[in-house]
Motif scaffolding. Structure first.
Motif, PDB file in Angstrom:
ATOM      1  N   VAL A   1       0.842  -1.202   0.000  1.00 26.61           N
ATOM      2  CA  VAL A   1       0.000   0.000   0.000  1.00 26.61           C
ATOM      3  C   VAL A   1       0.878   1.254   0.000  1.00 26.61           C
ATOM      4  O   VAL A   1       0.617   2.204  -0.737  1.00 26.61           O
ATOM      5  CB  VAL A   1      -0.974  -0.006   1.195  1.00 26.61           C
ATOM      6  CG1 VAL A   1      -1.727   1.311   1.303  1.00 26.61           C
ATOM      7  CG2 VAL A   1      -1.955  -1.169   1.067  1.00 26.61           C
ATOM      8  N   ALA A   2       1.939   1.248   0.785  1.00 25.93           N
ATOM      9  CA  ALA A   2       2.856   2.401   0.813  1.00 25.93           C
ATOM     10  C   ALA A   2       3.510   2.619  -0.544  1.00 25.93           C
ATOM     11  O   ALA A   2       3.865   3.749  -0.892  1.00 25.93           O
ATOM     12  CB  ALA A   2       3.915   2.191   1.887  1.00 25.93           C
ATOM     13  N   ASN A   3       3.638   1.552  -1.324  1.00 27.70           N
ATOM     14  CA  ASN A   3       4.232   1.655  -2.656  1.00 27.70           C
ATOM     15  C   ASN A   3       3.212   1.969  -3.738  1.00 27.70           C
ATOM     16  O   ASN A   3       3.537   1.942  -4.919  1.00 27.70           O
ATOM     17  CB  ASN A   3       4.995   0.377  -2.996  1.00 27.70           C
ATOM     18  CG  ASN A   3       6.276   0.262  -2.210  1.00 27.70           C
ATOM     19  OD1 ASN A   3       6.914   1.263  -1.897  1.00 27.70           O
ATOM     20  ND2 ASN A   3       6.655  -0.947  -1.866  1.00 27.70           N
ATOM     21  N   GLY A   4       1.952   2.249  -3.345  1.00 30.66           N
ATOM     22  CA  GLY A   4       0.988   2.751  -4.310  1.00 30.66           C
ATOM     23  C   GLY A   4      -0.276   1.959  -4.533  1.00 30.66           C
ATOM     24  O   GLY A   4      -1.153   2.423  -5.254  1.00 30.66           O
ATOM     25  N   ALA A   5      -0.396   0.760  -3.970  1.00 28.36           N
ATOM     26  CA  ALA A   5      -1.636  -0.004  -4.170  1.00 28.36           C
ATOM     27  C   ALA A   5      -2.788   0.717  -3.476  1.00 28.36           C
ATOM     28  O   ALA A   5      -2.664   1.148  -2.340  1.00 28.36           O
ATOM     29  CB  ALA A   5      -1.491  -1.416  -3.618  1.00 28.36           C
ATOM     30  N   ARG A   6      -3.913   0.838  -4.169  1.00 30.02           N
ATOM     31  CA  ARG A   6      -5.056   1.546  -3.626  1.00 30.02           C
ATOM     32  C   ARG A   6      -6.317   0.693  -3.565  1.00 30.02           C
ATOM     33  O   ARG A   6      -7.346   1.135  -3.065  1.00 30.02           O
ATOM     34  CB  ARG A   6      -5.348   2.799  -4.454  1.00 30.02           C
ATOM     35  CG  ARG A   6      -4.175   3.758  -4.516  1.00 30.02           C
ATOM     36  CD  ARG A   6      -4.659   5.172  -4.680  1.00 30.02           C
ATOM     37  NE  ARG A   6      -3.653   6.176  -4.924  1.00 30.02           N
ATOM     38  CZ  ARG A   6      -2.691   6.537  -4.117  1.00 30.02           C
ATOM     39  NH1 ARG A   6      -2.518   5.918  -2.995  1.00 30.02           N
ATOM     40  NH2 ARG A   6      -1.851   7.503  -4.418  1.00 30.02           N
ATOM     41  N   THR A   7      -6.248  -0.518  -4.103  1.00 34.24           N
ATOM     42  CA  THR A   7      -7.402  -1.415  -4.083  1.00 34.24           C
ATOM     43  C   THR A   7      -6.955  -2.817  -3.677  1.00 34.24           C
ATOM     44  O   THR A   7      -5.771  -3.155  -3.780  1.00 34.24           O
ATOM     45  CB  THR A   7      -8.068  -1.501  -5.475  1.00 34.24           C
ATOM     46  OG1 THR A   7      -7.150  -2.118  -6.387  1.00 34.24           O
ATOM     47  CG2 THR A   7      -8.489  -0.134  -5.995  1.00 34.24           C
ATOM     48  N   SER A   8      -7.910  -3.640  -3.253  1.00 44.73           N
ATOM     49  CA  SER A   8      -7.565  -5.018  -2.901  1.00 44.73           C
ATOM     50  C   SER A   8      -7.088  -5.780  -4.136  1.00 44.73           C
ATOM     51  O   SER A   8      -6.236  -6.663  -4.033  1.00 44.73           O
ATOM     52  CB  SER A   8      -8.747  -5.725  -2.239  1.00 44.73           C
ATOM     53  OG  SER A   8      -9.877  -5.707  -3.062  1.00 44.73           O
ATOM     54  N   LYS A   9      -7.579  -5.427  -5.302  1.00 43.63           N
ATOM     55  CA  LYS A   9      -7.120  -6.062  -6.542  1.00 43.63           C
ATOM     56  C   LYS A   9      -5.650  -5.744  -6.800  1.00 43.63           C
ATOM     57  O   LYS A   9      -4.878  -6.621  -7.189  1.00 43.63           O
ATOM     58  CB  LYS A   9      -7.978  -5.611  -7.722  1.00 43.63           C
ATOM     59  CG  LYS A   9      -7.612  -6.287  -9.021  1.00 43.63           C
ATOM     60  CD  LYS A   9      -8.533  -5.870 -10.146  1.00 43.63           C
ATOM     61  CE  LYS A   9      -8.096  -6.556 -11.431  1.00 43.63           C
ATOM     62  NZ  LYS A   9      -8.951  -6.185 -12.557  1.00 43.63           N
ATOM     63  N   GLU A  10      -5.252  -4.497  -6.582  1.00 43.04           N
ATOM     64  CA  GLU A  10      -3.844  -4.117  -6.765  1.00 43.04           C
ATOM     65  C   GLU A  10      -2.955  -4.825  -5.753  1.00 43.04           C
ATOM     66  O   GLU A  10      -1.830  -5.220  -6.084  1.00 43.04           O
ATOM     67  CB  GLU A  10      -3.682  -2.600  -6.664  1.00 43.04           C
ATOM     68  CG  GLU A  10      -4.277  -1.860  -7.833  1.00 43.04           C
ATOM     69  CD  GLU A  10      -4.247  -0.355  -7.691  1.00 43.04           C
ATOM     70  OE1 GLU A  10      -4.491   0.318  -8.704  1.00 43.04           O
ATOM     71  OE2 GLU A  10      -3.991   0.162  -6.578  1.00 43.04           O
ATOM     72  N   ILE A  11      -3.458  -5.005  -4.534  1.00 49.34           N
ATOM     73  CA  ILE A  11      -2.692  -5.745  -3.529  1.00 49.34           C
ATOM     74  C   ILE A  11      -2.534  -7.194  -3.977  1.00 49.34           C
ATOM     75  O   ILE A  11      -1.429  -7.758  -3.899  1.00 49.34           O
ATOM     76  CB  ILE A  11      -3.365  -5.673  -2.148  1.00 49.34           C
ATOM     77  CG1 ILE A  11      -3.300  -4.246  -1.601  1.00 49.34           C
ATOM     78  CG2 ILE A  11      -2.718  -6.656  -1.173  1.00 49.34           C
ATOM     79  CD1 ILE A  11      -4.115  -4.021  -0.345  1.00 49.34           C
ATOM     80  N   ALA A  12      -3.597  -7.802  -4.475  1.00 49.90           N
ATOM     81  CA  ALA A  12      -3.539  -9.191  -4.943  1.00 49.90           C
ATOM     82  C   ALA A  12      -2.523  -9.337  -6.072  1.00 49.90           C
ATOM     83  O   ALA A  12      -1.764 -10.311  -6.106  1.00 49.90           O
ATOM     84  CB  ALA A  12      -4.917  -9.653  -5.396  1.00 49.90           C
ATOM     85  N   GLU A  13      -2.493  -8.373  -6.971  1.00 51.36           N
ATOM     86  CA  GLU A  13      -1.537  -8.425  -8.075  1.00 51.36           C
ATOM     87  C   GLU A  13      -0.099  -8.290  -7.585  1.00 51.36           C
ATOM     88  O   GLU A  13       0.802  -8.896  -8.140  1.00 51.36           O
ATOM     89  CB  GLU A  13      -1.855  -7.329  -9.094  1.00 51.36           C
ATOM     90  CG  GLU A  13      -3.141  -7.571  -9.851  1.00 51.36           C
ATOM     91  CD  GLU A  13      -3.586  -6.383 -10.687  1.00 51.36           C
ATOM     92  OE1 GLU A  13      -2.923  -5.322 -10.652  1.00 51.36           O
ATOM     93  OE2 GLU A  13      -4.618  -6.511 -11.369  1.00 51.36           O
TER      94      GLU A  13
END
Length: 63
Positions: free
Chosen positions: A18-30
């Motif tokens: 998240v600190a590196n830019g993920a803003r959604t749970s989908k981005e975290i999963a990726e």
């Protein structure tokens, strides 16, 4: 603490994503796999995202 038992992903790892830019749970999963399997941790992932951006919000002064 483990956030995603399917992938063994910790809250520390998710916070870094998240600190590196993920803003959604989908981005975290990726980025790290958390939330990409059964999805039971997605509520926790969203809470981590919200907490991160609440901490990053500028302090407002009431007038």
């Amino acid at each position: 603490m483990f956030v995603c038992l399917c992938t063994g992903t910790t809250s520390h790892a998710v916070s870094e994503v998240v600190a590196n830019g993920a803003r959604t749970s989908k981005e975290i999963a990726e980025a790290c796999g958390a939330g990409g399997d059964c999805g039971r941790c997605r509520r926790t992932l969203r809470s981590i995202i919200e907490a991160h951006f609440a901490d990053c919000a500028p302090n407002r002064v009431s007038r």
